[in-house]
Design a protein around this motif. Structure first.
Motif, PDB file in Angstrom:
ATOM      1  N   ASP B  15       0.833  -1.208   0.000  1.00 34.52           N
ATOM      2  CA  ASP B  15       0.000   0.000   0.000  1.00 34.52           C
ATOM      3  C   ASP B  15       0.870   1.262   0.000  1.00 34.52           C
ATOM      4  O   ASP B  15       0.510   2.278  -0.574  1.00 34.52           O
ATOM      5  CB  ASP B  15      -0.928   0.031   1.234  1.00 34.52           C
ATOM      6  N   PHE B  16       1.997   1.164   0.689  1.00 30.00           N
ATOM      7  CA  PHE B  16       2.897   2.322   0.752  1.00 30.00           C
ATOM      8  C   PHE B  16       3.503   2.623  -0.621  1.00 30.00           C
ATOM      9  O   PHE B  16       3.419   3.742  -1.114  1.00 30.00           O
ATOM     10  CB  PHE B  16       4.008   2.073   1.783  1.00 30.00           C
ATOM     11  N   THR B  19       0.950   3.674  -3.456  1.00 29.65           N
ATOM     12  CA  THR B  19       0.451   5.042  -3.275  1.00 29.65           C
ATOM     13  C   THR B  19       1.537   6.063  -3.605  1.00 29.65           C
ATOM     14  O   THR B  19       1.295   7.065  -4.273  1.00 29.65           O
ATOM     15  CB  THR B  19      -0.047   5.248  -1.823  1.00 29.65           C
ATOM     16  N   LEU B  20       2.751   5.778  -3.129  1.00 31.91           N
ATOM     17  CA  LEU B  20       3.864   6.685  -3.421  1.00 31.91           C
ATOM     18  C   LEU B  20       4.126   6.724  -4.928  1.00 31.91           C
ATOM     19  O   LEU B  20       4.398   7.790  -5.499  1.00 31.91           O
ATOM     20  CB  LEU B  20       5.117   6.220  -2.663  1.00 31.91           C
ATOM     21  N   GLU B  22       1.943   6.320  -7.286  1.00 31.13           N
ATOM     22  CA  GLU B  22       0.892   7.124  -7.918  1.00 31.13           C
ATOM     23  C   GLU B  22       1.179   8.614  -7.742  1.00 31.13           C
ATOM     24  O   GLU B  22       0.976   9.415  -8.657  1.00 31.13           O
ATOM     25  CB  GLU B  22      -0.464   6.754  -7.296  1.00 31.13           C
ATOM     26  N   ARG B  23       1.676   8.985  -6.579  1.00 27.80           N
ATOM     27  CA  ARG B  23       1.986  10.400  -6.328  1.00 27.80           C
ATOM     28  C   ARG B  23       3.148  10.860  -7.218  1.00 27.80           C
ATOM     29  O   ARG B  23       3.152  11.986  -7.698  1.00 27.80           O
ATOM     30  CB  ARG B  23       2.338  10.619  -4.850  1.00 27.80           C
ATOM     31  N   LEU B  26       1.906  11.349 -10.739  1.00 26.87           N
ATOM     32  CA  LEU B  26       1.202  12.632 -10.868  1.00 26.87           C
ATOM     33  C   LEU B  26       2.180  13.787 -11.060  1.00 26.87           C
ATOM     34  O   LEU B  26       1.819  14.833 -11.585  1.00 26.87           O
ATOM     35  CB  LEU B  26       0.349  12.904  -9.622  1.00 26.87           C
ATOM     36  N   ARG B  27       3.412  13.586 -10.622  1.00 30.73           N
ATOM     37  CA  ARG B  27       4.435  14.622 -10.755  1.00 30.73           C
ATOM     38  C   ARG B  27       5.349  14.382 -11.956  1.00 30.73           C
ATOM     39  O   ARG B  27       6.426  14.976 -12.045  1.00 30.73           O
ATOM     40  CB  ARG B  27       5.242  14.694  -9.449  1.00 30.73           C
ATOM     41  N   PRO B 106       8.531   9.438   7.835  1.00 36.70           N
ATOM     42  CA  PRO B 106       7.920   9.744   6.543  1.00 36.70           C
ATOM     43  C   PRO B 106       8.776  10.755   5.794  1.00 36.70           C
ATOM     44  O   PRO B 106       9.505  11.542   6.410  1.00 36.70           O
ATOM     45  CB  PRO B 106       6.593  10.378   6.965  1.00 36.70           C
ATOM     46  N   VAL B 107       8.683  10.745   4.482  1.00 36.89           N
ATOM     47  CA  VAL B 107       9.442  11.722   3.710  1.00 36.89           C
ATOM     48  C   VAL B 107       8.448  12.620   2.978  1.00 36.89           C
ATOM     49  O   VAL B 107       7.433  12.145   2.454  1.00 36.89           O
ATOM     50  CB  VAL B 107      10.406  11.013   2.740  1.00 36.89           C
TER      51      VAL B 107
END
Lengths: 221, 124
Positions: B15-16, B19-20, B22-23, B26-27, B106-107
């Motif tokens: 999941d981590f 999700t990362l 996907e982020r 997006l960039r 977290p980063v």
């Protein structure tokens, strides 16, 4: 106290076992928090792409709240992880200022349950060579001995500095209201015993309690 | 047109990493994921990512071992270690082996994307 009722001390092996599993659990907490953080971040990214819609501001506000709680969780997880690693080496050389910061962070809640604020003031870095677990217990017992006697709404200040012989802590009570607080002439039995075991001397000066350790690192180590 | 920077995210917490990923997509990054060391090494050989974001502690092959083998197979890859509670010893060992950077979870996503860009620029 009868022998039957006396609580057995935690052996080094037991402390190490508890520490190992607690440290492992803090890693899992970090992973959980990281997933929540990234998911919340992705929601924020998607909101930026979505434009205006009903309740948008409310959702932004709620994501902000998730972020605040994540930071709180991360801080707690970090302090708990360091606490869990305390029994890794007993005795060892360590910075008592870092240990004090970690202890006050974890003890903040039990103090708050007595409606006392535990406040970490300046703690200068230093070095001691001793059992960090025993020192942790002693400092906690000494703090708790004071905050339990303080009226609700009081503040207990904690500060520390290196000395020629080792390290010194000052626990300064700031009672709420009209100061119905009178420090005990003698520290409580648990605090006194824990401090004696950790090699800490206790000296009361008015409302303040000074604790001193002379466990300087051995030369040549 | 400039090709998107390829990033391989390696973490056993699916999941981590998804999700990362996907982020990062997006960039504008080309993000792939792997959930263990073996899959990561296979991806390094197959897709030759420019940057790998690598968890230190995973079941099976450790992050340090993945780091060591990845650099042996693809010396130009830039590896950013990302861990929950890494020790100073872990950090020193990772940097000695050749990690580009070492971060704690977290980063912040903007800090991570800046670091990825820096890492790629360092190969030019």
């Amino acid at each position: 106290m009868s022998a039957r009722k006396a609580k057995p001390d935690c052996s080094p092996d037991e402390a190490a076992h508890q520490g190992r599993l607690t440290a492992s659990a803090t890693h899992e907490f970090k992973n959980v928090l990281a997933i929540i953080g990234e998911t919340s971040g992705l929601m924020e990214d998607l909101l930026d792409l979505a434009g205006e819609f009903p309740h948008r501001e409310r959702i932004v506000e709620l994501i902000g709240r998730v972020g605040q709680q994540l930071e709180r969780g991360q801080r707690l997880s970090t302090w708990l992880n360091r606490f869990a690693h305390l029994p890794d080496q007993r005795p060892c050389v360590f910075d008592p200022a870092a240990l004090t910061a970690q202890l006050t962070a974890l003890a903040e809640r039990p103090a708050r349950l007595s409606r006392v604020e535990l406040r970490l003031d300046e703690c200068e870095p230093g070095q001691l060579e001793t059992d960090p677990v025993g020192l942790h217990i002693a400092l906690f017992e000494a703090m708790e001995d004071i905050w339990r006697r303080l009226p609700e709404g009081s503040v207990l200040h904690v500060s520390g500095e290196p000395t020629a012989e080792g390290y010194s802590w000052l626990l300064r009570a700031e009672p709420n209201g009209n100061g119905n607080y009178e420090p005990a002439d003698e520290p409580g039995e648990k605090a006194a015993r824990a401090c004696a075991r950790a090699g800490l001397t206790m000296e009361r000066a008015g409302r303040d309690l000074r604790l001193e350790s002379s466990a300087t690192p051995r030369q040549g180590d | 047109m400039i090709d998107a920077i390829s990033v391989l995210l390696v973490d056993d917490e699916d999941d981590f990493v998804t999700t990362l990923a996907e982020r990062l997509e997006l960039r504008g990054f080309d993000a792939q994921v792997a959930n263990d060391g073996e899959a990561a090494l296979a991806s390094v050989l197959r897709a030759a990512p420019q940057v790998m974001v690598l968890d230190l502690k995973m079941p099976g092959m450790s992050g340090l071992e993945v780091l060591r083998r990845s650099l042996a197979e693809a010396p130009d890859i830039r590896v950013i270690m990302l861990t929950g509670h890494g020790s100073e010893t872990d950090r020193d060992e990772a940097m000695r082996i050749g990690a580009y950077s070492y971060l704690q979870k977290p980063v912040d996503i903007d800090s991570l994307t800046s670091l990825i860009n820096e890492a790629v620029a360092s190969t030019v």
